[in-house]
Scaffold this active site. Structure first.
Site, mmCIF file in Angstrom:
data_model
loop_
_atom_site.group_PDB
_atom_site.id
_atom_site.type_symbol
_atom_site.label_atom_id
_atom_site.label_comp_id
_atom_site.label_asym_id
_atom_site.label_seq_id
_atom_site.Cartn_x
_atom_site.Cartn_y
_atom_site.Cartn_z
ATOM 1 N N ASP A 109 52.522 11.657 37.710
ATOM 2 C CA ASP A 109 51.251 11.753 38.426
ATOM 3 C C ASP A 109 50.861 13.171 38.825
ATOM 4 O O ASP A 109 50.000 13.353 39.681
ATOM 5 C CB ASP A 109 51.282 10.867 39.672
ATOM 6 C CG ASP A 109 52.386 11.266 40.653
ATOM 7 O OD1 ASP A 109 53.224 12.127 40.299
ATOM 8 O OD2 ASP A 109 52.417 10.713 41.765
ATOM 9 N N GLU A 110 51.445 14.190 38.210
ATOM 10 C CA GLU A 110 51.037 15.550 38.544
ATOM 11 C C GLU A 110 51.308 16.495 37.383
ATOM 12 O O GLU A 110 52.208 16.277 36.569
ATOM 13 C CB GLU A 110 51.736 16.054 39.815
ATOM 14 C CG GLU A 110 53.237 16.081 39.742
ATOM 15 C CD GLU A 110 53.876 16.651 41.008
ATOM 16 O OE1 GLU A 110 53.369 17.664 41.521
ATOM 17 O OE2 GLU A 110 54.877 16.082 41.455
ATOM 18 N N ASP A 132 47.047 16.529 41.170
ATOM 19 C CA ASP A 132 47.911 15.509 41.768
ATOM 20 C C ASP A 132 47.104 14.224 41.923
ATOM 21 O O ASP A 132 46.086 14.197 42.614
ATOM 22 C CB ASP A 132 48.416 15.993 43.131
ATOM 23 C CG ASP A 132 49.585 15.169 43.646
ATOM 24 O OD1 ASP A 132 49.916 14.153 43.012
ATOM 25 O OD2 ASP A 132 50.171 15.554 44.681
#
Length: 424
Positions: free
Chosen positions: A120-121, A27
């Site tokens: 973003d992960e 993350d």
């Protein structure tokens, strides 16, 4: 950064046994804000908010801005009121996608089993990468080091035996840390958490469980399955009890599959004329359709999101007879949904169109629309919209990404610093 509830007991050292813990959740901390700081080092240490106009919402915020209570999804007006000294940076979605793609390539060099969840992960299954790179904790540190060296960004990594536990662990590792939850400690770790920490539990589900005296994962695990099913429904109830006991059989699926494709727009001033709202919905439907075609997808369900001037958010959905990627079909469904929303006489602040129930276009049977069936066979609407896609590509105005927002105007009079997106 995750805003899910955290538990202080959950942040203790749970042990170092890595056997059976092959799932990593990576993350990127405050991703959009961190990208902006990497591009503008002079802003480090300042409260920075990434967002559009005063009538939009916060996309990301640095820790210095979060200290004033600013958080993603908060309206920009409220954020600036709480942190008037903030530096506001307009979002640059193209830059975020480019950085995200680069980071995913780094993860792909470690293992082929990478499932990108969002910009973003991502989940990684490193079970087959141990011989080359070492145990999961060593791999996690390698990921963090490479992301920092190549992109100037920090990321947190959770390690567990399942995707559920790895994702919860990364949330507790933030900011910029690593947390391993050994397989044997999975249930004990989960029992320290509030029920809202589970990603399947939203506010409504949390309230429904609370009415039955369930506010923690421990209480959820100890409750009768029938009680939980009464609270939230038969299928959801059984699923939540499984999660409370750490049962999550989902594998890491390589590649990213879009779950929804959507676009929304915030009006510069609240709009009372429904025709203007419908016109904007038409534009958003066309953009969604273009995005579907770019990704080779079709949709079966159309959802309209409307936020009125009192910030009440309303959603309405409709399932189509056959899957489609045609903007006109999306718009016709969206227009009927907009007309059916009870606005209580209030003007509209925001409108959005979302395509759900996605499937690959190549494997979907698509019937011709009445318009296409009655038209001369020279060019179908389907072909015409693809020609429009090509024109958009030439002009540099490609379809917007899923979930991206479009600004409806710029408000003036703010004393907050605004940094232009153009870095030239």
């Amino acid at each position: 950064m995750s805003r899910r509830p955290r538990s202080a007991p959950a942040e203790r050292d749970w042990g170092h046994d890595e056997v059976g813990c092959s799932i990593l959740h990576v993350d990127l901390d405050s991703f959009c804000a961190s990208v902006e700081l990497a591009r503008r080092p002079q802003l480090r240490g300042l409260p920075v908010i990434v967002g559009g106009t005063a009538r939009g919402v916060v996309l990301a915020a640095t820790n210095e801005a979060r200290a004033f209570g600013v958080h993603p999804e908060m309206t920009m007006t409220t954020a600036v009121q709480q942190c008037p000294q903030a530096v506001v940076v307009p979002p640059d979605h193209r830059a975020y996608r480019e950085v995200s793609a680069g980071i995913m390539r780094v993860l792909g060099d470690i293992t082929a089993l990478v499932e990108q969840v969002s910009v973003d992960e991502a989940f990684l299954d490193v079970g087959g990468a141990r011989r080359r790179w070492g145990p999961p904790t060593v791999i996690a540190q390698r990921v963090r080091r490479q992301v920092r060296e190549q992109f100037g960004l920090a990321c947190s990594v959770g390690i567990g035996s399942t995707k559920l536990v790895a994702r919860l662990a990364s949330g507790h590792a933030q900011p910029d840390g690593v947390l391993l939850i050994p397989r044997a400690a999975t249930v004990d770790f989960l029992r320290t958490l509030p029920v809202g920490a589970l990603f399947a539990v939203g506010e409504k589900t949390q309230d429904a469980l609370a009415r039955w005296g369930i506010s923690s994962v421990a209480e959820l695990a100890d409750a009768d399955v029938s009680t939980v099913q009464h609270a939230v429904g038969r299928v959801a109830g059984a699923h939540l009890v499984d999660l409370a006991w750490g049962r999550d059989p989902r594998p890491v699926h390589p590649g990213r599959q879009e779950r929804t494709v959507g676009a929304e727009a915030t009006f510069a001033t609240d709009v009372a004329d429904l025709a203007v709202v419908e016109e904007k919905a038409h534009e958003l439907a066309d953009r969604c359709a273009a995005r579907l075609r770019t990704n080779g997808l079709v949709t079966r369900t159309i959802t309209v999101k409307i936020r009125t001037s009192d910030h009440r958010t309303l959603t309405r959905s409709r399932t189509l007879a056959t899957p489609t990627d045609v903007g006109r079909e999306l718009f016709l469904a969206a227009r009927e949904l907009v007309a059916g929303v009870d606005l209580r006489g209030l003007p509209v602040h925001l409108v959005g169109v979302v395509a759900e129930g996605l499937s690959p276009a190549a494997t979907s049977i698509r019937l011709p629309t009445p318009d296409e069936a009655s038209e001369a066979p020279e060019r179908s609407r389907w072909e015409a919209e693809r020609a429009t896609d090509q024109l958009r590509g030439r002009s540099g105005r490609g379809p917007i990404p899923a979930g991206a927002s479009q600004s409806g105007g710029v408000s003036s009079g703010s004393t907050t610093t605004i940094v232009p997106a153009d870095l030239s």
